[in-house]
Design a protein around this motif. Sequence first.
Motif, PDB file in Angstrom:
ATOM      1  N   UNK A 226     -37.085 -10.171 150.553  1.00 12.32           N
ATOM      2  CA  UNK A 226     -37.142  -9.904 151.764  1.00 12.32           C
ATOM      3  C   UNK A 226     -37.372 -11.116 152.496  1.00 12.32           C
ATOM      4  N   UNK A 227     -36.639 -11.369 153.493  1.00 11.36           N
ATOM      5  CA  UNK A 227     -36.546 -12.657 154.123  1.00 11.36           C
ATOM      6  C   UNK A 227     -37.962 -12.988 154.865  1.00 11.36           C
ATOM      7  N   UNK A 228     -38.235 -11.969 155.562  1.00 13.06           N
ATOM      8  CA  UNK A 228     -39.849 -12.230 156.572  1.00 13.06           C
ATOM      9  C   UNK A 228     -40.960 -11.753 155.822  1.00 13.06           C
ATOM     10  N   UNK A 229     -42.197 -11.963 156.669  1.00 14.62           N
ATOM     11  CA  UNK A 229     -43.114 -11.571 156.092  1.00 14.62           C
ATOM     12  C   UNK A 229     -42.974  -9.634 157.257  1.00 14.62           C
ATOM     13  N   UNK A 230     -42.540  -9.789 157.929  1.00 14.53           N
ATOM     14  CA  UNK A 230     -42.618  -8.403 158.771  1.00 14.53           C
ATOM     15  C   UNK A 230     -41.289  -7.468 158.295  1.00 14.53           C
ATOM     16  N   UNK A 231     -40.613  -8.113 157.539  1.00 12.57           N
ATOM     17  CA  UNK A 231     -39.345  -7.104 156.868  1.00 12.57           C
ATOM     18  C   UNK A 231     -39.966  -6.241 155.208  1.00 12.57           C
ATOM     19  N   UNK A 232     -40.993  -7.649 154.648  1.00 11.60           N
ATOM     20  CA  UNK A 232     -41.667  -7.057 153.881  1.00 11.60           C
ATOM     21  C   UNK A 232     -43.107  -6.179 153.522  1.00 11.60           C
ATOM     22  N   UNK A 233     -43.325  -6.451 154.854  1.00 11.63           N
ATOM     23  CA  UNK A 233     -44.555  -5.453 155.029  1.00 11.63           C
ATOM     24  C   UNK A 233     -43.940  -4.418 155.546  1.00 11.63           C
ATOM     25  N   UNK A 234     -42.320  -3.675 156.163  1.00 10.45           N
ATOM     26  CA  UNK A 234     -42.401  -2.767 156.871  1.00 10.45           C
ATOM     27  C   UNK A 234     -41.518  -2.137 155.194  1.00 10.45           C
ATOM     28  N   UNK A 235     -41.162  -2.464 154.872  1.00  9.51           N
ATOM     29  CA  UNK A 235     -40.890  -1.830 153.170  1.00  9.51           C
ATOM     30  C   UNK A 235     -41.661  -1.923 152.360  1.00  9.51           C
ATOM     31  N   UNK A 236     -43.009  -1.931 152.389  1.00  9.28           N
ATOM     32  CA  UNK A 236     -44.533  -1.710 152.084  1.00  9.28           C
ATOM     33  C   UNK A 236     -44.963  -0.646 152.414  1.00  9.28           C
ATOM     34  N   UNK A 237     -45.030  -0.555 153.536  1.00  9.95           N
ATOM     35  CA  UNK A 237     -44.957   0.652 154.664  1.00  9.95           C
ATOM     36  C   UNK A 237     -44.710   1.793 154.086  1.00  9.95           C
ATOM     37  N   UNK A 238     -43.676   1.522 154.034  1.00 17.63           N
ATOM     38  CA  UNK A 238     -42.485   2.765 154.689  1.00 17.63           C
ATOM     39  C   UNK A 238     -42.774   3.101 153.256  1.00 17.63           C
ATOM     40  N   UNK A 239     -42.869   2.728 151.454  1.00 14.72           N
ATOM     41  CA  UNK A 239     -42.840   3.170 150.124  1.00 14.72           C
ATOM     42  C   UNK A 239     -43.995   3.035 149.412  1.00 14.72           C
ATOM     43  N   UNK A 240     -45.558   2.739 150.316  1.00 14.81           N
ATOM     44  CA  UNK A 240     -46.463   3.247 150.669  1.00 14.81           C
ATOM     45  C   UNK A 240     -46.661   4.720 150.994  1.00 14.81           C
ATOM     46  N   UNK A 241     -46.794   5.077 151.532  1.00 16.85           N
ATOM     47  CA  UNK A 241     -46.185   6.388 152.542  1.00 16.85           C
ATOM     48  C   UNK A 241     -45.683   7.242 151.548  1.00 16.85           C
ATOM     49  N   UNK A 242     -44.912   6.983 151.449  1.00 15.67           N
ATOM     50  CA  UNK A 242     -43.537   8.258 150.505  1.00 15.67           C
ATOM     51  C   UNK A 242     -44.838   8.318 149.132  1.00 15.67           C
TER      52      UNK A 242
END
Length: 366
Positions: A226-242
């Motif tokens: 992920x290029x940015x911290x924000x993008x990585x946070x989005x990925x992590x949030x989405x997958x943890x929720x799933x």
Amino acid sequence: MAKKEELQRLTAEQMFQDEIDALIKAEKNPIPTGWKMSPKSVLTYICGGKAGRKVITPKYIGNKRLVEIAISTLVTDRALLLIGEPGTAKSWLSEHLTAAINGDSTRVIQGTAGTTEEQIRYSWNYAMLIAEGPTKDALIPSPIYKAMEDGAIARVEEISRCASEVQDALISLLSEKRMSVPELNVEIPAKKGFSIIATANTRDKGVNEMSAALKRRFNIVVLPSPNTLEAEIDIVRSRVTQLAGNLDLNAKLPEEEVIEKVCTVFRELRQGVTLDGRQKIKPTANVLSTAEAISLLANSMALAGSFGDGEISDYDLAAGLQGAVVKEDSKDGQIWEEYLENIMKKRGSEWLDLYKECKALNKAIK
């Protein structure tokens, strides 16, 4: 037959069946032979959007153009090779591409040092082979064999970990699009729609480098971190929720601040510099991938749900960080200590409790 809710891990097509059905129902574009939906609908499934009134959740958060290249490759007669560091969602993207295109992501070969040519082509039921000789019923088709028969896509995970003779077996299959079965004196031609998606790890080169001849049979797409911290946070949030939806963690989803802290620590130790670029840090031998951040938070939820009040505490988070950062390499322990003292300790009051818990745990296990 186990019920859906009893399964520990659902396949992509099981998890998002309602989205796949909605995209198929709303389809207005041409569908390639063997596909369930058009390339545009596959892109919507992967990157998110809408199908009629149905909201399609993004499965891959990253460069949309890379996904377009991957999908368009599979429309042609070329195979697709996804390359990247650990945790860049190679397998995740591979699974979801096949789920959307074929409605079946289970034709998989896991590449290891022990993967044989039989696992690429076919093997035999030896009891039937001895009793009846070589027959169609005695033949056990590989996932690639089945994909050729069905005009579908097969997946080969960690292809670079396979021995050279196994990799060589793929060259003729990808070139000729036919599989010879000399024992039965037949040749299996691939139906339209057949292809292979392979993944390879740039950090762990595996047993053998891929030959130039094999690489030429693939269109290669490199998946970046992920290029940015924000993008990585989005990925992590989405997958943890799933993940939390499939597991009995008995805990609340992590707060945004918790996810940000984990992603910040991981990015800084991975890149060797603080996010503001002002202070250099010794990078760890471990990759500290986005996928590992997801696992860390899921484990922290399990700790909080099983032994706490159901909300991730700094005590829970410290345990996960310790296990992720300090593995077999003794130097990582020293790097972690220096990070705690030189970076985390000086970050202010919102980091202080986490620093104390990490420091105490680090001291306790020495």
